[in-house]
Design a protein around this motif. Sequence first.
Motif, PDB file in Angstrom:
ATOM      1  N   ALA A 608      41.162  40.164  38.513  1.00 45.71           N
ATOM      2  CA  ALA A 608      40.817  38.969  39.284  1.00 45.71           C
ATOM      3  C   ALA A 608      41.228  39.136  40.738  1.00 45.71           C
ATOM      4  O   ALA A 608      40.464  38.810  41.663  1.00 45.71           O
ATOM      5  CB  ALA A 608      41.500  37.747  38.660  1.00 45.71           C
ATOM      6  N   ARG A 609      42.420  39.649  40.985  1.00 50.65           N
ATOM      7  CA  ARG A 609      42.853  39.842  42.368  1.00 50.65           C
ATOM      8  C   ARG A 609      42.049  40.930  43.068  1.00 50.65           C
ATOM      9  O   ARG A 609      41.777  40.845  44.267  1.00 50.65           O
ATOM     10  CB  ARG A 609      44.348  40.181  42.394  1.00 50.65           C
ATOM     11  N   ALA A 610      41.674  41.965  42.330  1.00 48.02           N
ATOM     12  CA  ALA A 610      40.839  43.008  42.927  1.00 48.02           C
ATOM     13  C   ALA A 610      39.481  42.457  43.335  1.00 48.02           C
ATOM     14  O   ALA A 610      38.950  42.772  44.411  1.00 48.02           O
ATOM     15  CB  ALA A 610      40.676  44.173  41.952  1.00 48.02           C
ATOM     16  N   GLU A 611      38.901  41.610  42.481  1.00 47.54           N
ATOM     17  CA  GLU A 611      37.604  41.021  42.815  1.00 47.54           C
ATOM     18  C   GLU A 611      37.723  40.101  44.031  1.00 47.54           C
ATOM     19  O   GLU A 611      36.844  40.068  44.898  1.00 47.54           O
ATOM     20  CB  GLU A 611      37.052  40.257  41.611  1.00 47.54           C
ATOM     21  N   ALA A 612      38.824  39.348  44.134  1.00 46.95           N
ATOM     22  CA  ALA A 612      39.041  38.485  45.298  1.00 46.95           C
ATOM     23  C   ALA A 612      39.190  39.320  46.567  1.00 46.95           C
ATOM     24  O   ALA A 612      38.691  38.952  47.637  1.00 46.95           O
ATOM     25  CB  ALA A 612      40.282  37.610  45.080  1.00 46.95           C
TER      26      ALA A 612
END
Length: 669
Positions: A608-612
């Motif tokens: 999720a943080r990588a996608e953000a």
Amino acid sequence: MRVLITRPEREATTLATALAERGHVPVIAPLFRLEILHPSADFATDLSACQAILLSSANGARALAEASEQRGKPILAVGDTTAATAEGLGFVSVTSAAGDGLALAELVRTRLDPKAGPLLHVSGVDIALDFAAALAADGFDVRRAALYDAREETALPDSARAAIAARALDAAMFFSPRASELFARLVQEAGLSASLSNVTAIAISPAALEPLSVLPFKATVAAARPTRQSVLDEIDRLPVAPVADAPKAAPRAAVEGPSIMSDTPSSPEPTAPPASAVAPPPVQVRRGLGIVGAFFTGLIAACLVLAGALITLPYWPAEVRALWQGQGAASVTPAPALDLQQVRQDAAAVANASVEAAKRELSARLDDLEKRVRAASAAAAERPASPGGTGPDPAIAELRSKVEALEGRAATPGAATAAPATPAPAPTPATPSPEQEKELATLRLELATMRNTVQTIDQTVAAQRDQTKLLAEAVDKARGEASARNAGEQKAMSAARASALIGIAARLSAAVESGLPFATDLALLTPLAQGDAKLTESATALQAYAQNGVASRSTLVAEFPAVAKAALADDLADDSFGERLLGKVRGLVSLRRVGNDVDGDGTEAKLARAEAALEAGDLAKAVALVKTLPPQTARATAGWLSRAEANLAAKQAADQISSQAVTLLGSAR
């Protein structure tokens, strides 16, 4: 155009990407170093008690995300870019004022109730607008938390110094009065004020433009609105004159608030359109140019580079001209390259030969004069000396006495007939004999000749000394002119090489951004990189991706959801039949959390943080997060990771070539 960016490094990188997409060449020169500060002891209390958080810059959003894990508090942001940054960091309730600090204060008055609780203003150490004072009359209790500090540079960055000294800039962007004041002071301390005569200064507001009045800019422009989008629009307006009959539309999509140092630039609020005006349709803001936009941007950039290449073609090395004209080494023999070292050696040989010839001529003439003087001295020495070995020559003394006697007799012609009857001793002969007359005349002639010879020798020696001095001055002048000419030729060659490198770097960057092969462009770089270790290293790094290109950032963003779904499915599956079946099902249909506020260090949270991070444009952070996933996800992420790392490596190499080209251009000027 070549545009100077003075914002801190993180904002400068994002702004440089926007300029590159518009066809400009950014020169990044941060005037401030951003430092995240530790929150104070009462920060947690103020955060939990506040009804909303005020963000006056994107760096405030980043500092708030570092200081706290809370993402549910309502956020009121000064501009769209600040709001987008907060959303990308996981804050779920974000509202944009789409303006400056005054617009943010007005949004607070409209949306919030002072009785609902205090407000928390997250800012830097230095601010331009105190919201506590601005909203006190409305009954709001505003508490400020300084979570970052923008520290000033003590000297002008090297990139800015080189570009300004080389007069290689067309425009400079300023986003706060503090940045403008610091830039003016550093430029004056560096003694580069006169080099800004061809640069246009573009500021986010009239207040940010005012400190620049002490510098001799070609022109100064204040953006119509205090937003980054308005500043970029002013950049685009510089080379193209506005069309008189073009319909005027009010811009609605602003993508940036004020800078980190001046959270509220002093600029008047935009005048509201008349009531009778028809409201323009809403503008949908899209991130990036897309494939078609990237294609046309690359096409326009290629045309500009081609025009620059044709103008500077006579100054290119022979190898580059041969490649440009399509002449292969196997079919056409390349023209011999200009050997500057050989030219300098030939010029030095000619100058040395001229000097040696002049020296030989002078030496011969001086030797001749010395021989004549020695001959005259020898002739005088050959006359018989007196018996004692000293004293004057008796013959010369006798002749002198005879000359004096004759001169005395000539002065008294009647003396011989005054007393003829008086007897006298044997008189001296009245007139010299013919032999004496002849000898006297010969001696007189010889003495006169000797005097004339000595006088002529003295005059000749003096003239030869003057000629030697003039010849030495001429030789020194010729050497100086030859050195200056060689230096000018060297500078011209260096400037042409730097210009070619800038064009090639622009084409390589466009190819990397669009995901196209760039082997042809890289071939143009090879002869220019000879003898330069940094350029050779960058060219070697790009060689591995030249034939097929690298995946564009937009492609990597589009592929990531499928990769994340597969990685999450692999992470949940184990050796049991039930878990394997569940993993298969999750590989087909999955529901996962997204955003930067997913708690924990599990696979789902990291994905999720990588996608953000990808959505925020930070590909390097996304790659770093994916690399920390468990080993069982490697099968799903290996291909995406390889393409992403190739994109990062190619982009870094192209940026290094561009930076090196600007440095070379500055040294050439």
